[in-house]
Design a protein around this motif. Sequence first.
Motif, short mmCIF file in Angstrom:
data_model
loop_
_atom_site.label_atom_id
_atom_site.label_comp_id
_atom_site.label_asym_id
_atom_site.label_seq_id
_atom_site.Cartn_x
_atom_site.Cartn_y
_atom_site.Cartn_z
N TYR A 1 -26.44 -16.74 63.53
CA TYR A 1 -25.67 -15.63 62.98
C TYR A 1 -24.19 -15.97 62.93
CZ TYR A 1 -28.86 -11.83 61.96
OH TYR A 1 -29.79 -11.06 61.36
N ILE B 1 -22.13 -15.94 59.43
CA ILE B 1 -20.96 -15.08 59.18
C ILE B 1 -19.75 -15.92 58.81
CG2 ILE B 1 -19.35 -13.50 60.32
CD1 ILE B 1 -21.87 -12.41 61.84
N GLU C 1 -20.30 -17.26 55.23
CA GLU C 1 -20.21 -16.18 54.25
C GLU C 1 -18.75 -15.86 53.93
OE1 GLU C 1 -24.31 -13.55 54.72
OE2 GLU C 1 -22.48 -12.89 55.73
N GLY C 2 -17.94 -15.89 54.99
CA GLY C 2 -16.51 -15.66 54.79
C GLY C 2 -15.90 -16.75 53.91
N ASN D 1 -17.05 -16.45 50.23
CA ASN D 1 -16.92 -15.12 49.64
C ASN D 1 -16.19 -15.15 48.29
OD1 ASN D 1 -15.33 -12.12 49.80
ND2 ASN D 1 -17.53 -12.20 50.20
N PRO E 1 -18.57 -15.27 44.02
CA PRO E 1 -19.49 -14.15 44.06
C PRO E 1 -20.88 -14.49 43.50
CG PRO E 1 -17.69 -13.74 42.51
CD PRO E 1 -17.49 -15.11 43.05
N ALA E 2 -21.91 -13.89 44.11
CA ALA E 2 -23.27 -14.00 43.60
C ALA E 2 -23.62 -12.63 43.03
CB ALA E 2 -24.22 -14.36 44.73
N ILE E 3 -23.89 -12.59 41.73
CA ILE E 3 -24.05 -11.32 41.03
C ILE E 3 -25.48 -11.19 40.54
CG2 ILE E 3 -23.16 -9.90 39.14
CD1 ILE E 3 -21.06 -10.60 41.27
N ASP F 1 -33.77 -11.46 57.81
CA ASP F 1 -32.38 -11.27 57.41
C ASP F 1 -31.65 -12.61 57.43
OD1 ASP F 1 -30.11 -9.52 56.81
OD2 ASP F 1 -29.37 -10.11 58.80
N ARG G 1 -32.85 -14.79 54.44
CA ARG G 1 -32.28 -14.38 53.15
C ARG G 1 -30.84 -14.85 53.02
NH1 ARG G 1 -34.99 -9.52 54.07
NH2 ARG G 1 -33.15 -8.74 55.13
N ARG G 2 -30.08 -14.60 54.07
CA ARG G 2 -28.65 -14.93 54.00
C ARG G 2 -28.45 -16.44 53.97
NH1 ARG G 2 -26.20 -10.52 58.21
NH2 ARG G 2 -24.19 -11.47 57.74
N TYR H 1 -15.53 -9.71 39.05
CA TYR H 1 -16.75 -9.83 39.86
C TYR H 1 -16.39 -10.23 41.28
CZ TYR H 1 -19.12 -9.80 35.37
OH TYR H 1 -19.57 -9.46 34.15
N ARG H 2 -16.97 -9.51 42.22
CA ARG H 2 -16.76 -9.95 43.60
C ARG H 2 -17.89 -9.41 44.51
NH1 ARG H 2 -14.21 -6.19 46.69
NH2 ARG H 2 -13.83 -4.20 45.63
N ASN H 3 -18.07 -10.06 45.63
CA ASN H 3 -19.04 -9.62 46.65
C ASN H 3 -18.28 -8.98 47.79
OD1 ASN H 3 -21.22 -12.48 46.23
ND2 ASN H 3 -21.41 -10.44 45.38
N ARG I 1 -17.74 -7.51 51.53
CA ARG I 1 -18.35 -7.84 52.83
C ARG I 1 -19.19 -6.66 53.29
NH1 ARG I 1 -16.79 -12.40 56.08
NH2 ARG I 1 -19.00 -12.02 56.18
N GLU J 1 -22.37 -5.63 59.35
CA GLU J 1 -23.58 -6.09 60.05
C GLU J 1 -24.38 -4.90 60.56
OE1 GLU J 1 -24.51 -9.35 60.53
OE2 GLU J 1 -22.83 -9.93 59.25
N ASN K 1 -29.56 -4.19 58.03
CA ASN K 1 -30.93 -4.68 57.91
C ASN K 1 -31.51 -5.08 59.26
OD1 ASN K 1 -31.23 -4.38 55.15
ND2 ASN K 1 -30.07 -6.26 54.77
N VAL K 2 -30.65 -5.20 60.23
CA VAL K 2 -31.08 -5.67 61.55
C VAL K 2 -30.74 -4.62 62.58
CG1 VAL K 2 -30.76 -7.44 63.28
CG2 VAL K 2 -30.73 -8.04 60.87
#
Lengths: 150, 304
Positions: free
Chosen positions: A26, A30, A33-34, A37, A40-42, A92, A95-96, B3-5, B7, B10, B13-14
């Motif tokens: 995890y 994290i 992911e930062g 970021n 983007p995944a759309i 989870d 997937r991530r 377009y952006r993701n 944050r 947390e 989902n968990v």
Amino acid sequence: MFDLIIFLVLLSLGYGVGQYAERRHYRSIIEREGRLNALPAIASRYPPIEPHYGQSLVIGSTVVSVDYFKRFLAALRNLFGGRVTSYESLLDRARRESLLRMKQQAADLGAAMVFNVKYETASISKGRGNTIGSIEVLAYGTALIEQRRK
Amino acid sequence: MKYRNPRIPEGINVSDRHPLKELLVLAGGALLLLVLLSWLLGQFGGRLARLLPFEHEAALAPVSLLSSDAGPELQAYLDQLGGRLGSQMAMPEGMEVRLHVSGGDTFNAFATLGGNILLYRGLLEALPHENALAMLLAHEMAHVEHRDPIVGIGQGAAIQLVLGLLVGDPNLAVLGSAGLYTQLHYTREMEREADTEALTAVQGMYGHIAGARDLFDVIHMQRERSGREEMPAIFSSHPLDEQRLEAISALARERGWSETGEATPLPAAFRRWLSEAAARAAEARAMPGLATSPSSRVGRLHRG
């Protein structure tokens, strides 16, 4: 008695190692992911028309298996019903991790974003009762790569 | 269009519930369910077993385990004593008690299916007088009268069957396993009722219950000597000897029975009869081809 000892050893081993690995994973998720970021995944199927992007398929795939402790917890959960929380965190993470791998691939291609992102899962142990349950989580999409204008 | 993701926080989902806490709750629930199920099944099995007519119960008796090493004199004496006790007890119509003696030195005695009672030389030798022997006999006969052996087996069989099915290894030959007959465990309730019944019979016969205390003293001493593993069946479900003795005293006070009195001695030849039984058992063991003679087999099962 001997069986019980083996069971308890497996259970605590599953718990100890599983929890340690999960926490570490995890943290890594994290952090990455930062970092990714900015890319983007759309989910949309309609990419922007302007500017003109080059396209490439990018995929990220993760195969996860469940540890002894989580499996035992899930089996107990089967008796009572409710959220199978021990599997939730596992999936989870899968997937991530898949999405991150896909994004990493897109980043390596110099993409600006990934469009039409989809997930798929496949059960590897399907139909074979005694094998360890493991599934693949696949994330794929179309990477949009900015073209250099001449 | 931009377009952006964003944050995503947390914990959506968990669940952040600690897995050990979850394990504790679930395992506790499962255990509780199992205990409840076992108890219910035990009650059900016991009730069902009680409905079995006594004549049919006799057909289930482990005959091969029960051939007696007693000589004719010892057998006659025991039968006579049992008969006198039986007349003090409210044995139902058609219920017949058969007494067997094993020459083995196991310190034990138990009642099993079909009204069969097996007494071991090891225990008989330790008895100081006839009153103690009468208490022992009456206690086992009370188990027969209350049909405790078949109820015990019915309870055990029901639990074993369903738990076996749950674990996935059903041992369906429940009644076929000979070990069951010697490993009968009675509930405290059953033991207390058998004690009460036996005391009533002993009181009726001798006019006092002095022998009862002596029997429990003998058993208590043997237990101190050998440790818990070789507890005689008569005491198996009673971790507290004192409690049982207190219950006896309380009953005696309540009903105005005397706890002291002249003990009737055992017949002069009693010890000789027992050594004859021991010799007979040893002979049976030594005979070729009879390696699993009845008495030695019971002894082995008990120790196992």
